[in-house]
Motif scaffolding. Structure first.
Motif, PDB file in Angstrom:
ATOM      1  N   ALA A   1       0.829  -1.210   0.000  1.00 36.89           N
ATOM      2  CA  ALA A   1       0.000   0.000   0.000  1.00 36.89           C
ATOM      3  C   ALA A   1       0.862   1.259   0.000  1.00 36.89           C
ATOM      4  CB  ALA A   1      -0.918  -0.006   1.221  1.00 36.89           C
ATOM      5  N   ARG A   2       1.970   1.228   0.740  1.00 37.60           N
ATOM      6  CA  ARG A   2       2.868   2.390   0.777  1.00 37.60           C
ATOM      7  C   ARG A   2       3.388   2.719  -0.614  1.00 37.60           C
ATOM      8  NH1 ARG A   2       8.116   0.710   3.307  1.00 37.60           N
ATOM      9  NH2 ARG A   2       8.302  -0.141   1.194  1.00 37.60           N
ATOM     10  N   GLU A   3       3.734   1.698  -1.398  1.00 40.89           N
ATOM     11  CA  GLU A   3       4.277   1.956  -2.736  1.00 40.89           C
ATOM     12  C   GLU A   3       3.215   2.571  -3.652  1.00 40.89           C
ATOM     13  OE1 GLU A   3       7.372   1.876  -3.440  1.00 40.89           O
ATOM     14  OE2 GLU A   3       7.890   1.054  -1.482  1.00 40.89           O
ATOM     15  N   VAL A   4       1.967   2.148  -3.521  1.00 37.21           N
ATOM     16  CA  VAL A   4       0.890   2.749  -4.315  1.00 37.21           C
ATOM     17  C   VAL A   4       0.741   4.223  -3.942  1.00 37.21           C
ATOM     18  CG1 VAL A   4      -1.577   2.732  -4.830  1.00 37.21           C
ATOM     19  CG2 VAL A   4      -0.329   0.577  -4.597  1.00 37.21           C
ATOM     20  N   VAL A   5       0.742   4.478  -2.650  1.00 40.82           N
ATOM     21  CA  VAL A   5       0.563   5.856  -2.174  1.00 40.82           C
ATOM     22  C   VAL A   5       1.738   6.726  -2.598  1.00 40.82           C
ATOM     23  CG1 VAL A   5       0.489   7.271  -0.082  1.00 40.82           C
ATOM     24  CG2 VAL A   5      -0.952   5.235  -0.273  1.00 40.82           C
TER      25      VAL A   5
ATOM     26  N   ILE B   1       0.550  13.761 -14.327  1.00 39.73           N
ATOM     27  CA  ILE B   1       0.393  12.740 -15.370  1.00 39.73           C
ATOM     28  C   ILE B   1       1.222  11.507 -15.035  1.00 39.73           C
ATOM     29  CG2 ILE B   1       0.846  12.226 -17.795  1.00 39.73           C
ATOM     30  CD1 ILE B   1       0.170  15.138 -18.450  1.00 39.73           C
ATOM     31  N   VAL B   2       2.472  11.729 -14.627  1.00 41.14           N
ATOM     32  CA  VAL B   2       3.351  10.610 -14.281  1.00 41.14           C
ATOM     33  C   VAL B   2       2.800   9.844 -13.085  1.00 41.14           C
ATOM     34  CG1 VAL B   2       5.668   9.992 -13.494  1.00 41.14           C
ATOM     35  CG2 VAL B   2       5.375  11.799 -15.204  1.00 41.14           C
ATOM     36  N   ALA B   3       2.336  10.570 -12.058  1.00 45.21           N
ATOM     37  CA  ALA B   3       1.798   9.921 -10.860  1.00 45.21           C
ATOM     38  C   ALA B   3       0.569   9.087 -11.195  1.00 45.21           C
ATOM     39  CB  ALA B   3       1.456  10.976  -9.813  1.00 45.21           C
ATOM     40  N   SER B   4      -0.288   9.603 -12.055  1.00 50.67           N
ATOM     41  CA  SER B   4      -1.498   8.868 -12.436  1.00 50.67           C
ATOM     42  C   SER B   4      -1.150   7.595 -13.194  1.00 50.67           C
ATOM     43  CB  SER B   4      -2.397   9.766 -13.290  1.00 50.67           C
ATOM     44  OG  SER B   4      -3.540   9.070 -13.718  1.00 50.67           O
ATOM     45  N   GLN B   5      -0.166   7.696 -14.081  1.00 52.33           N
ATOM     46  CA  GLN B   5       0.250   6.512 -14.839  1.00 52.33           C
ATOM     47  C   GLN B   5       0.850   5.455 -13.910  1.00 52.33           C
ATOM     48  OE1 GLN B   5       2.840   8.574 -17.565  1.00 52.33           O
ATOM     49  NE2 GLN B   5       1.279   8.686 -19.175  1.00 52.33           N
ATOM     50  N   ARG B   6       1.671   5.885 -12.957  1.00 47.29           N
ATOM     51  CA  ARG B   6       2.288   4.944 -12.034  1.00 47.29           C
ATOM     52  C   ARG B   6       1.234   4.301 -11.130  1.00 47.29           C
ATOM     53  NH1 ARG B   6       6.449   7.159  -8.479  1.00 47.29           N
ATOM     54  NH2 ARG B   6       6.842   4.938  -8.125  1.00 47.29           N
ATOM     55  N   TYR B   7       0.281   5.097 -10.689  1.00 44.17           N
ATOM     56  CA  TYR B   7      -0.803   4.550  -9.872  1.00 44.17           C
ATOM     57  C   TYR B   7      -1.528   3.440 -10.630  1.00 44.17           C
ATOM     58  CZ  TYR B   7      -5.292   4.300  -7.426  1.00 44.17           C
ATOM     59  OH  TYR B   7      -6.421   3.851  -6.778  1.00 44.17           O
TER      60      TYR B   7
ATOM     61  N   CYS C   1      -4.013  -5.281  -8.377  1.00 41.34           N
ATOM     62  CA  CYS C   1      -2.848  -4.723  -7.662  1.00 41.34           C
ATOM     63  C   CYS C   1      -1.614  -5.622  -7.775  1.00 41.34           C
ATOM     64  CB  CYS C   1      -3.172  -4.475  -6.190  1.00 41.34           C
ATOM     65  SG  CYS C   1      -4.483  -3.264  -5.911  1.00 41.34           S
ATOM     66  N   SER C   2      -1.483  -6.291  -8.891  1.00 37.14           N
ATOM     67  CA  SER C   2      -0.322  -7.194  -9.039  1.00 37.14           C
ATOM     68  C   SER C   2       0.985  -6.401  -9.023  1.00 37.14           C
ATOM     69  CB  SER C   2      -0.440  -7.999 -10.340  1.00 37.14           C
ATOM     70  OG  SER C   2      -0.488  -7.132 -11.469  1.00 37.14           O
ATOM     71  N   GLY C   3       0.982  -5.209  -9.614  1.00 38.61           N
ATOM     72  CA  GLY C   3       2.190  -4.387  -9.605  1.00 38.61           C
ATOM     73  C   GLY C   3       2.563  -3.954  -8.203  1.00 38.61           C
ATOM     74  N   ALA C   4       1.569  -3.565  -7.421  1.00 37.62           N
ATOM     75  CA  ALA C   4       1.831  -3.141  -6.043  1.00 37.62           C
ATOM     76  C   ALA C   4       2.379  -4.301  -5.218  1.00 37.62           C
ATOM     77  CB  ALA C   4       0.550  -2.611  -5.411  1.00 37.62           C
TER      78      ALA C   4
ATOM     79  N   LEU D   1       8.894  -0.348 -11.648  1.00 40.16           N
ATOM     80  CA  LEU D   1       7.648   0.228 -11.139  1.00 40.16           C
ATOM     81  C   LEU D   1       7.886   1.254 -10.032  1.00 40.16           C
ATOM     82  CD1 LEU D   1       5.431  -3.000 -10.963  1.00 40.16           C
ATOM     83  CD2 LEU D   1       5.253  -1.133 -12.627  1.00 40.16           C
ATOM     84  N   ALA D   2       9.131   1.387  -9.562  1.00 41.46           N
ATOM     85  CA  ALA D   2       9.405   2.267  -8.416  1.00 41.46           C
ATOM     86  C   ALA D   2       9.442   3.739  -8.803  1.00 41.46           C
ATOM     87  CB  ALA D   2      10.723   1.880  -7.757  1.00 41.46           C
ATOM     88  N   GLY D   3       9.626   4.033 -10.067  1.00 38.45           N
ATOM     89  CA  GLY D   3       9.570   5.433 -10.493  1.00 38.45           C
ATOM     90  C   GLY D   3      10.902   6.138 -10.466  1.00 38.45           C
ATOM     91  N   ASN D   4      11.681   6.006  -9.379  1.00 37.60           N
ATOM     92  CA  ASN D   4      13.006   6.610  -9.334  1.00 37.60           C
ATOM     93  C   ASN D   4      13.921   5.773  -8.454  1.00 37.60           C
ATOM     94  OD1 ASN D   4      13.086   7.648  -6.505  1.00 37.60           O
ATOM     95  ND2 ASN D   4      11.401   8.938  -7.226  1.00 37.60           N
ATOM     96  N   LYS D   5      15.194   6.091  -8.479  1.00 36.19           N
ATOM     97  CA  LYS D   5      16.205   5.309  -7.776  1.00 36.19           C
ATOM     98  C   LYS D   5      16.395   5.748  -6.331  1.00 36.19           C
ATOM     99  CE  LYS D   5      18.738   4.511 -12.090  1.00 36.19           C
ATOM    100  NZ  LYS D   5      20.019   4.685 -12.811  1.00 36.19           N
ATOM    101  N   TYR D   6      15.594   6.711  -5.890  1.00 34.80           N
ATOM    102  CA  TYR D   6      15.786   7.256  -4.547  1.00 34.80           C
ATOM    103  C   TYR D   6      14.670   6.856  -3.587  1.00 34.80           C
ATOM    104  CZ  TYR D   6      18.592  10.210  -7.618  1.00 34.80           C
ATOM    105  OH  TYR D   6      19.460  10.652  -8.569  1.00 34.80           O
ATOM    106  N   SER D   7      13.719   6.058  -4.050  1.00 33.66           N
ATOM    107  CA  SER D   7      12.497   5.831  -3.271  1.00 33.66           C
ATOM    108  C   SER D   7      12.780   5.189  -1.916  1.00 33.66           C
ATOM    109  CB  SER D   7      11.506   4.980  -4.073  1.00 33.66           C
ATOM    110  OG  SER D   7      12.063   3.709  -4.379  1.00 33.66           O
ATOM    111  N   LEU D   8      13.786   4.312  -1.836  1.00 39.45           N
ATOM    112  CA  LEU D   8      14.090   3.668  -0.561  1.00 39.45           C
ATOM    113  C   LEU D   8      15.231   4.365   0.184  1.00 39.45           C
ATOM    114  CD1 LEU D   8      13.751  -0.129  -1.486  1.00 39.45           C
ATOM    115  CD2 LEU D   8      12.041   1.429  -0.533  1.00 39.45           C
TER     116      LEU D   8
END
Length: 854
Positions: free
Chosen positions: A305-309, A713-719, A727-730, A841-848
């Motif tokens: 859920a955190r990754e979706v948010v 736009i990017v956030a909507s696509q990633r969501y 929610c297989s990606g999540a 699917l993480a969007g960027n290399k800094y997420s963690l």
């Protein structure tokens, strides 16, 4: 003390509008009226004096105008024709469904939820304290004009922000006036059963309920939660009593209602937003509620859920001042979230870690900005310089990365030009620029046509607006002094204050000490010579509020007021009490110079100067905030060259001298250098340069489009990528994140080597090989990058580029990665290998927030 009697029944009584005037109620119910001059003119015609008395509130106007006046207007063919024209304009605006800007680029079902603690929308709605709220209001107006699918959420404050008045010593006093929501352009939201819609959140085991009000901002609905309900305990009922009022306990409760309650509100309304924009950290608890709902409805665990948010959250930080970020004592957070964390699937210490720069420091306070940064895939400051400052402020959140690489970008603020432009200037723009200045204000082509405006016409408008500003200030000062029981002589002087033909400098903004309102008063003898020249008169207008608890800011106000009583400056320096949207409009429309003197780099953006620029005023400022990227010779003046002095007082002294030199040598002479037709041709050239170069960039249409391009736009696509297919990606991303956290301690860059000679030629390939231990991870779980660039003399990177290395084989538990880097700069080149967690699917290399360096 008598018995307090409360009514057992209440009724909402509406005016008895004659049938021909029915469209007036329609016009009054939508804030569209406040940025369309034709609508404002129509409403003024009902009763000009009453329009002013009700603070330009169309609902109160209709409720209070006499029935006799309404009957007269119902038979006035001229009024009816104007009313029908305005009503038809509004209907055509509201009926438009196409968003030309998006042009089909956004995923189907794009819906943005915008959260802000304050909104500055129009004169009669006291729901803002300053620039943050006005920025939020302008954002909604441009989103409406662009037809962006956006819905907004906030709080309905019973008293809003304070009204300011001064005592005899010039010390700021505060008083609060209640907002009568039933007599404002807003409506109570009801459920399908016709009853008030209620939202509930838990406050230390007790339910806090809120009803919901809706304000229509053109095409954008704004929903505000109101806790002033008899069903609430007295201490909870006052949660939405005042904007930024009360203690830290009151603040955390407001932010729980805004964030958690706001997400529940959207759910209750059936609004399925897939992008959430948190405007400042006040609403960061919304992320937690989104995680809770995803766990409950989609069966996801916390990581999933955190990754979706995070993927679908956008966060804007607005202040480089530490005090501007909300911090809460750990015990206060524990009391309010001890029960809630179980619904998140985590422990309280884990939650606390999300709000701390160092998650392991149990004594560190909980910061809403840190929470928002950790749970947002897109974060930004509000100017280019502020983006840099924000990366420096929050580098502790990403301790494994250089400050330059932190994932905090910038979207420079803008202003909604139609909301701030004078009618005189609007007429000039329509005549020579066409409707594009209103409909497409970020078009450079539109503003190039400013050269077609005759100098004489432009100058007549500028002189007329200065005169109207002076008349407004005189009237306001007389009213304010009358309330204080001033003498007849004081009232006479106030009615004659200022010279409508003199060069007028305005300083109007919050009286925070870093904004340095008194910088221009560092040397009073020199200031006297500038203001006191009978052949080239100059005058100063001050306005602004200090925070009720900011005694240093109040002292700055007192010092300014003291100057107004100094014989040298009497009638040349004035202070206007109770700075608000209406006063601001007169000032930005009439100022010749808009003065801004913050202590660099403390000004995040500073949009008031943009409003003055759009009206033909010129900006004179420290190179801070938006002016650091907006200034160029010929559009205004810069105080200094962007220096940041180590000491407070030397900086003040140096920059005060620079300000005086600019006024003496450039600003004042240019204003008074007139040709045979009494026109200041050089000054007018500055105005045209300013309008042509600054207006296309520093407006809220461009700002909203930037947010859409970079964030929404990017956030909507990633969501969508994460929630599709049950929610297989999540689930995949959450499992990857868990795997990373469990194994990252084993990741190590063992060796970095190259077969290239020490000296190479531009354009050659530089082969790189790295040996990396991944422990329990696989090459697909990480990105191994050659991190390289030109070096400064001190050996630090002057530029930073990355090139991903590919796995070429495994040997004894270590993976070999290799690749070639194209050498495209001369001089010293540095290179190091960096390993970061990576998932498509993480969007960027800094997420963690993790990295291992060679």
């Amino acid at each position: 003390m008598g018995v307090a009697v409360r009514p057992s029944l209440t009724f909402q009584i509406k005016p008895d509008l004659p049938e021909p005037l029915a469209p007036l109620a329609e016009i009054a119910s939508n804030l569209w009226f406040c940025w369309h001059a034709e609508a404002v003119d129509l409403l003024q015609r009902l009763d000009h004096h009453l329009w002013r008395e009700v603070s330009h509130n169309p609902v109160a106007l209709l409720n209070q105008v006499s029935q006799e006046r309404l009957e007269t207007l119902a038979t006035d063919s001229g009024f009816l024709a104007q009313m029908e024209r305005v009503a038809e304009m509004m209907r055509a605006y509201l009926d438009t469904t196409k968003c030309a800007f998006l042009n089909g680029r956004a995923p189907e079902g794009l819906k943005i939820a915008y959260f802000s603690a304050e909104y500055g929308l129009t004169d009669c709605l006291s729901l803002y304290s300053g620039g943050l709220g006005v920025l939020s209001g302008d954002h909604l107006k441009s989103a409406s004009d662009l037809n962006l699918p956006l819905v907004a959420v906030g709080l309905a404050y019973g008293q809003g922000y304070f009204n300011q008045y001064l005592n005899a010593d010039g010390w700021q006093q505060e008083e609060y006036h209640p907002n009568d929501f039933y007599n404002l352009p807003m409506s109570l939201v009801t459920g399908e059963d016709g009853k008030e819609l209620r939202i509930s959140v838990d406050i230390e085991g007790r339910p806090l309920q809120a009803r919901v009000w809706q304000i229509s901002v053109g095409r954008v609905p704004l929903y505000l939660m109101d806790s002033n309900l008899d069903d609430n305990p007295a201490d909870l009922r006052s949660t939405t009593y005042q904007l930024y009022g009360g203690d830290r306990q009151m603040r955390i409760r407001q932010e729980i209602l805004l964030g958690i309650g706001g997400v529940r509100l959207l759910k209750a309304l059936g609004i399925e937003a897939n992008v959430f924009h948190m405007n400042e950290g006040h609403s960061a608890f919304a992320s937690l509620e989104r995680i809770r709902q995803l766990r409950q409805e989609k069966g996801l665990n916390f990581n999933e859920a955190r990754e979706v948010v995070r993927a679908s959250n956008c966060f804007t930080t607005h202040t480089p001042v530490p005090a501007g970020n909300d911090y809460f004592d750990p015990e206060l957070v524990r009391r309010h979230f001890a029960g809630y964390v179980a619904e998140l699937g985590i422990s309280l210490p884990v939650l606390m870690g999300f709000g701390r720069v160092d998650p392991r420091n149990d004594s560190e306070q909980f910061c809403m900005t840190v929470l928002a940064l950790r749970l947002s895939g897109f974060s930004n400051g509000v100017s280019r310089l502020h983006g840099q400052v924000s990366r420096q402020m929050w580098q502790g959140v990403w301790p494994h990365f250089p400050v330059e690489d932190l994932p905090i970008g910038h979207v420079t603020n803008g202003v909604h030009i139609p909301s701030w432009i004078s009618n005189d200037m609007a007429y000039l723009y329509y005549r020579y620029l066409g409707p594009g200045w209103h409909e497409d204000p970020d078009s450079q082509t539109v503003w190039k046509a400013i050269e077609e405006v005759p100098d004489a016409e432009l100058w007549r408008v500028r002189e007329r607006r200065r005169s109207q500003m002076v008349a407004f200030i005189r009237g306001t000062m007389v009213e304010q002094l009358s309330r204080r029981g001033a003498s007849a002589e004081e009232l006479r002087r106030a009615g004659e204050a200022l010279n409508p033909e003199a060069l007028t400098i305005v300083f109007a903004r919050r009286f925070a000490t870093y904004k340095r309102a008194v910088l221009i008063a560092q040397d009073l003898e020199r200031l006297d010579k500038i203001l006191g020249d009978p052949k080239r008169p100059v005058q100063l207008i001050f306005a602004g509020k200090a925070h009720p608890k900011d005694n240093e800011g109040k002292e700055f106000i007192r010092r300014v007021v003291a100057l107004t009583h100094d014989k040298r400056f009497r009638d040349k320096i004035v202070f206007i009490e109770d700075y608000d949207i209406n006063t601001a409009r007169y000032l930005v429309q009439g100022a010749d110079i808009w003065l801004n003197t913050p202590r660099r780099p403390m000004e995040a953006c500073g949009t008031s100067g943009m409003k003055a620029v759009a009206n033909g005023g010129l900006h004179l400022s420290i190179l801070d905030g938006w002016w650091d990227e907006g200034f160029q010779p010929g559009v205004g003046w810069a105080i200094g060259r962007g220096e940041e002095h180590p000491g407070e007082y030397p900086q003040d002294e140096v920059e005060a001298r620079a300000l005086y030199r600019l006024l003496e040598d450039e600003v004042v002479p240019l204003f008074y250098r007139r040709d045979a037709y009494s026109l200041p041709r050089g000054w007018i050239a500055y105005i045209k340069n300013s309008l042509r170069n600054l207006c296309p960039m520093f407006n809220s249409h461009r700002q909203v489009e930037d947010y859409a391009e970079q964030g929404y736009i990017v956030a909507s696509q990633r969501y969508q990528n994460l929630v599709d297919n049950e929610c297989s990606g999540a689930k995949e991303l959450g499992a990857w994140a868990q795997r990373i956290m469990e194994n990252w301690g084993q990741v190590q860059v063992v060796q970095t080597q190259s077969s290239a000679p020490p000296s190479m030629t531009w354009g050659q390939d530089l082969p790189i090989s790295a040996l990396v231990r991944l422990g329990g991870l696989q090459p697909a779980d990480v990105a191994v990058d050659a991190y390289y660039g030109r070096l400064r003399p001190d050996g630090e990177f002057a530029e930073r580029l990355t090139h991903t290395l590919e796995p070429v084989g495994e040997n004894d538990g270590a993976w070999r990665f290799g690749g070639k880097v194209k050498v495209e700069s001369t001089g010293r080149l540095g290179l190091v290998v960096r390993v970061v967690p990576y998932h498509p699917l993480a969007g960027n290399k800094y997420s963690l927030g993790l990295a291992a360096w060679g």
